[in-house]
Design an enzyme around this catalytic site. Structure first.
Site, PDB file in Angstrom:
ATOM      1  N   GLU A 347       0.563   6.632   8.485  1.00 44.51           N
ATOM      2  CA  GLU A 347       1.671   6.210   9.349  1.00 44.51           C
ATOM      3  C   GLU A 347       2.518   7.430   9.733  1.00 44.51           C
ATOM      4  O   GLU A 347       3.132   7.460  10.790  1.00 44.51           O
ATOM      5  CB  GLU A 347       2.524   5.158   8.629  1.00 44.51           C
ATOM      6  CG  GLU A 347       3.283   4.256   9.569  1.00 44.51           C
ATOM      7  CD  GLU A 347       3.862   3.026   8.873  1.00 44.51           C
ATOM      8  OE1 GLU A 347       3.145   2.031   8.729  1.00 44.51           O
ATOM      9  OE2 GLU A 347       5.032   3.070   8.469  1.00 44.51           O
ATOM     10  N   HIS A 377     -20.238   3.416  -7.657  1.00 47.05           N
ATOM     11  CA  HIS A 377     -21.194   2.323  -7.462  1.00 47.05           C
ATOM     12  C   HIS A 377     -20.977   1.677  -6.099  1.00 47.05           C
ATOM     13  O   HIS A 377     -21.386   0.540  -5.879  1.00 47.05           O
ATOM     14  CB  HIS A 377     -21.042   1.305  -8.589  1.00 47.05           C
ATOM     15  CG  HIS A 377     -21.243   1.930  -9.933  1.00 47.05           C
ATOM     16  ND1 HIS A 377     -22.471   1.968 -10.564  1.00 47.05           N
ATOM     17  CD2 HIS A 377     -20.385   2.608 -10.736  1.00 47.05           C
ATOM     18  CE1 HIS A 377     -22.339   2.624 -11.710  1.00 47.05           C
ATOM     19  NE2 HIS A 377     -21.096   3.024 -11.838  1.00 47.05           N
ATOM     20  N   LYS A 483       3.891  -4.836  16.508  1.00 47.29           N
ATOM     21  CA  LYS A 483       4.857  -5.925  16.316  1.00 47.29           C
ATOM     22  C   LYS A 483       5.134  -6.607  17.654  1.00 47.29           C
ATOM     23  O   LYS A 483       5.199  -7.827  17.750  1.00 47.29           O
ATOM     24  CB  LYS A 483       6.165  -5.388  15.726  1.00 47.29           C
ATOM     25  CG  LYS A 483       6.061  -5.001  14.249  1.00 47.29           C
ATOM     26  CD  LYS A 483       7.430  -4.567  13.704  1.00 47.29           C
ATOM     27  CE  LYS A 483       7.312  -4.006  12.293  1.00 47.29           C
ATOM     28  NZ  LYS A 483       8.558  -3.435  11.780  1.00 47.29           N
TER      29      LYS A 483
HETATM   30  O1  PA5 Z   1       7.179   2.798   6.677  1.00 46.41           O
HETATM   31  C1  PA5 Z   1       7.633   2.052   7.526  1.00 46.41           C
HETATM   32  O2  PA5 Z   1       8.611   2.355   8.210  1.00 46.41           O
HETATM   33  C2  PA5 Z   1       7.036   0.682   7.768  1.00 46.41           C
HETATM   34  O3  PA5 Z   1       5.799   0.530   7.165  1.00 46.41           O
HETATM   35  C3  PA5 Z   1       7.981  -0.383   7.232  1.00 46.41           C
HETATM   36  O4  PA5 Z   1       8.194  -0.162   5.871  1.00 46.41           O
HETATM   37  C4  PA5 Z   1       7.425  -1.787   7.434  1.00 46.41           C
HETATM   38  O5  PA5 Z   1       7.150  -2.011   8.785  1.00 46.41           O
HETATM   39  C5  PA5 Z   1       8.419  -2.834   6.939  1.00 46.41           C
HETATM   40  O6  PA5 Z   1       9.625  -2.691   7.606  1.00 46.41           O
HETATM   41  P1  PA5 Z   1      10.961  -3.285   7.044  1.00 46.41           P
HETATM   42  O7  PA5 Z   1      11.274  -2.626   5.755  1.00 46.41           O
HETATM   43  O8  PA5 Z   1      11.975  -3.026   8.099  1.00 46.41           O
HETATM   44  O9  PA5 Z   1      10.733  -4.763   6.824  1.00 46.41           O
END
Ligand code: PA5
Length: 566
Positions: A347, A377, A483
């Protein structure tokens, strides 16, 4: 026992290159960590080349500016709606390093840590209870950065016999997944009345988490319990989740800040509260992370394990993620580490624009893996003999278990742990024989301290690498895109449901293909989406849609549920 006689050749298993190992292996005793890059294949003098020195100098400078509070995440707004965000996860374990001109940051970090500990003590001491007594379970409701860290730490450091609370997770919007968790906890008042829900969402609006919260509220209500008396929130002040917790008298609210990203939030309340409730030593975890931060600030690649790691990624992936990183910890407790790293790294590094918003070669570093020797395995066959499109990152933990071990193979005098180690050393060697690159990280044991070290080590390696390749590691526009797309699908579904529920569908019981429905609801170009929606609705009873004949997406027809064939 049979022994080699004088005429048999002496047993031989020569080291591949002891001198190279000696040069590539480095211990960091203050971190209980060692790195071994002898099997990476770095050309001699690689770290000292002018290009690498330049990259490193720029990366260390960038990290110094970041830690000093510069708004290096330029693409996101701060909590005042101004462009640019600071990136402050390193302050979480050294609040004294937070910007001096913003003393409220250090204060907030310290106050939150104090209240996390106080809250956990009240729960453990039975001063804060559920409606049916002392809390026995902690259920985290969150996703992505608001779940993966807590899950990794709970698995790495939990001890079933001594855990103060048993951890559970709602980490998706899969109804069956939630049922599976609830079936284990129990849906009755006696079970839920001793289960504390920790709802985590930085934004406070993430749909998966919101749905998990709604499902949890419904089961508590069905059991005759007041959800708010079993819930705490971790979120940004003023978010939708924060307001809900406030208005409904939840047991507590802990802050998230705009300067901490989800995937780097493990040492904020996001990771610390669930861990503290479970009974994990969060001071030791923070100490490990702080020690690693101190050491990895050294602007010298050879003695900085985060820089070493980032350079391994850079070299093996030729600066654009050309090879995948296969993370193989030989330790069950670390089995969720690769999942955690997958998010932290992919990410952060998977970007199409550079830090100045110019298009770059699509960047990234693919991460997968599970644990050794299990993976031997599964896919190690391909690693050794198939596509050479990866480098392996082995993680070794020297301590086998807390107590003494059984000798499981008396002839060899070997324990299960000896086998695990043998498999690790054997696989490293087997890969090297076929010219497959690998790096090994060794920790003394899996402890709160070393888990803190590992978290901080990879966070900084991500920061350094992002600077090498010139990208912003701290935003996630691709996640936002997913999203938005999901929201659109749900809008189309709403129209489909309406179509079947209204006269056009229900009364006449008319059947229609996806294409016809798409046209009728005003989305003529979305036949595929409409087909997928109808297909799923039709296998879920009570959703108002029934599949009628047909064999292809073009001729399969759908009709309102409950109407006869037409
Ligand atoms: O690392 C990130 O920014 C994302 O993976 C968020 O953690 C994830 O989308 C969840 O978002 P939030 O904490 O606003 O619910």
């Amino acid at each position: 026992m049979k022994r080699a006689n004088a005429t048999s050749p002496a047993p031989s298993w020569p080291d591949i290159d002891f001198a190279a190992f000696n040069a590539g292996y480095r211990e960091f005793p203050e971190l209980k960590l060692a790195t071994d890059i002898s099997r990476v294949g770095f050309p001699k003098g690689y770290f000292a080349t002018a290009r690498i020195r330049r990259l490193l100098a720029r990366a260390f400078d960038h990290m110094a500016r970041l830690e000093a509070g510069e708004k290096v995440n330029r693409d996101e707004l701060d909590d005042q709606g101004r462009p640019g965000r600071m990136v402050g996860h390193y302050w979480l374990r050294a609040p004294e390093l937070a910007p001096k001109d913003k003393p409220e940051i250090a204060e907030a970090i310290r106050a939150t840590l104090t209240s996390v500990k106080r809250f956990a003590r009240s729960v453990h001491g039975g001063r804060l209870t559920g409606q049916r007594g002392r809390f026995k379970n902690v259920m985290v409701i969150g996703i992505g950065g608001s779940a993966l860290g807590p899950q990794f730490v709970a698995r790495a450091l939990g001890k079933v016999k001594t855990d103060k609370l048993r951890p559970w997770f709602f980490d998706n919007t899969d109804p069956d997944g939630m049922d599976h968790v609830l079936d284990q906890i129990g849906r009755d008042a006696a079970s839920l009345g001793v289960t504390l829900c920790v709802v985590i969402s930085k934004s406070g609006t993430t749909p998966e988490t919101k749905n998990g919260l709604e499902e949890a509220k419904a089961v508590y209500a069905a059991a005759g319990l007041d959800f708010g008396r079993h819930a705490v929130a971790i979120t940004q002040v003023g978010s939708q989740l924060d307001r809900e917790a406030d208005q409904n008298g939840w047991l507590g609210r802990f802050p998230m800040w705009d300067w901490v990203g989800g995937r780097t939030s493990e040492t904020s309340a996001v990771g610390l509260l669930p861990a503290a409730l479970q009974g994990i030593d969060i001071d030791a975890l923070l100490a490990g992370a702080a020690a690693c931060d101190r050491l990895t600030r050294r602007p010298d690649a050879a003695t900085n394990p985060a820089a070493i790691l980032a350079l391994v990624w850079y070299f093996c992936g030729r600066g654009h993620g050309a090879r995948d990183m296969v993370v193989i910890p030989y330790k069950d407790r670390l089995e969720l580490f690769s999942r955690y790293l997958q998010q932290l790294i992919m990410e952060s590094l998977g970007k199409e624009l550079d830090a100045t918003n110019r298009r770059v070669v699509n960047q990234g570093l693919s991460v997968y893996g599970n644990k050794g020797s299990t993976d031997q395995h599964a896919y190690v066959q391909q690693l050794r003999e198939g596509l050479n499109n990866f480098f392996a990152l082995f993680i070794e933990a020297l301590r086998d278990r807390e107590g003494p071990s059984l000798v499981v193979a008396p002839k060899l005098g070997a324990t299960s742990g000896d086998f695990l180690s043998g498999f690790l050393l054997g696989t490293r060697r087997a890969l090297k024989e076929k010219n497959r690159a690998s790096m090994t990280l060794t920790v003394d044991e899996v402890s709160p301290f070393t888990v803190g070290v590992l978290i901080a080590l990879f966070e900084r390696a991500v920061g350094l690498y992002a600077s090498f390749v010139g990208i912003n590691a701290y935003h996630q526009p691709g996640v936002e895109a997913g999203k938005k797309a999901a929201t659109k699908v749900l809008e189309i579904q709403q129209a489909v449901l309406h179509f079947f529920a209204t006269q056009a569908g229900a009364k006449r019981g008319r059947k229609a293909t996806a294409k016809e429905i798409a046209k009728a609801i005003g989305y003529p170009d979305a036949a595929e989406t409409v087909f997928k929606i109808c297909q799923r609705l039709s296998v879920n009873r009570g959703r108002g849609v029934r599949r009628v004949g047909g064999t292809t997406p073009a001729d399969i027809e759908f009709a309102p549920e409950g109407t006869g064939r037409t």
